[in-house]
Design an enzyme around this catalytic site. Structure first.
Site, short mmCIF file in Angstrom:
data_model
loop_
_atom_site.label_atom_id
_atom_site.label_comp_id
_atom_site.label_asym_id
_atom_site.label_seq_id
_atom_site.Cartn_x
_atom_site.Cartn_y
_atom_site.Cartn_z
N GLY A 114 72.63 65.62 22.24
CA GLY A 114 71.90 65.30 21.07
C GLY A 114 72.45 64.48 20.13
N TYR A 115 71.96 63.12 19.67
CA TYR A 115 72.76 62.42 18.61
C TYR A 115 71.94 62.00 17.96
CZ TYR A 115 70.87 58.72 21.60
OH TYR A 115 69.46 58.09 22.43
N GLY A 116 70.53 62.10 17.70
CA GLY A 116 69.68 61.66 16.71
C GLY A 116 68.63 62.84 16.40
N SER A 117 67.25 62.55 16.72
CA SER A 117 66.29 63.55 16.51
C SER A 117 66.24 64.83 17.36
CB SER A 117 64.85 62.78 16.81
OG SER A 117 64.71 62.43 18.09
N GLU A 145 61.55 61.45 26.03
CA GLU A 145 62.72 60.51 25.71
C GLU A 145 62.64 59.45 26.80
OE1 GLU A 145 65.14 60.68 23.43
OE2 GLU A 145 64.14 62.71 22.78
#
Length: 213
Positions: free
Chosen positions: A47-50, A123
């Protein structure tokens, strides 16, 4: 060689160009990504965002993870979640080059089929992401994680927006999940809580906060 879909990397995509994947296309993408998975193996998701602040799936472990070869950027037009086809917002994607610190979540093997089905619906509504299995470095060693990288060969990809235009888009776009600005601020807050420093994002947040002050 990777090519950019739009001749103008700053242009908003035409409203009529947006297309959701069919159920069959999304299922095929999921099956392709899980083709090498052994059913008794846990799976790591990066994970890198939400995903950091709203994973929406159960996990048994999470670790800060460093990914080389990609960087976090507001490089994806959002035409559903944080914008509309007529007024797209911007969300984070993993664009090629550099590195990114994020969070890896370990999903138990027994939950992988159900979790991945739900994750693909979230996603992969369109072809904007390319799911890849990539090596990430954690404090406990290297892991291989599923990573949703940016598909540059799509009109959802944007790069090099002037800061004033980027700020205008983030402030004004709104989608089914809420305001675009909320998404950016929540991501920045989650990174800070995870002790992840992103200079570019912090500079952007400073501009957003200043403009609302």
């Amino acid at each position: 060689m990777n090519t950019v879909f739009s001749p103008d990397p700053h242009s908003m995509p035409a409203p009529g160009s947006f297309r959701l994947l069919t159920e069959a296309e999304r299922h095929a993408s999921l099956q392709q990504s899980l083709a090498g998975w052994k059913r008794d193996e846990d799976v790591w998701v990066y994970g890198y965002g939400s995903l950091i602040w709203r994973p929406e799936f159960d996990f048994i472990e999470k670790q800060q993870a460093l990914l080389h070869g990609y960087h976090r950027a507001l490089c994806l037009w959002s035409r559903v979640n944080r914008g509309t086809p007529d007024q797209p917002g911007l969300v984070f994607g993993l664009d090629a080059g550099g590195s990114c610190r994020g969070v890896a979540f370990r999903i138990p093997a027994t939950e992988v089929p159900t979790t991945m089905e739900a994750l693909w619906r979230r996603e992969m509504p369109s072809g904007a992401y390319l799911p890849k299995w990539l090596s990430c470095r954690t404090e406990n060693g290297s892991i291989t994680a599923l990573v949703f990288t940016m598909n540059r060969n799509t009109d959802a990809y944007v790069r090099g927006l002037p800061t004033d235009r980027l700020l205008h888009i983030v402030r004004n776009a709104h989608g089914s999940y809420g305001p675009c600005v909320e998404y950016v601020l929540e991501t920045a807050r989650a990174l800070k809580q995870s002790n992840i420093h992103d200079k570019r994002l912090q500079a952007l947040v400073g501009e957003l906060v200043a403009s609302n002050g």
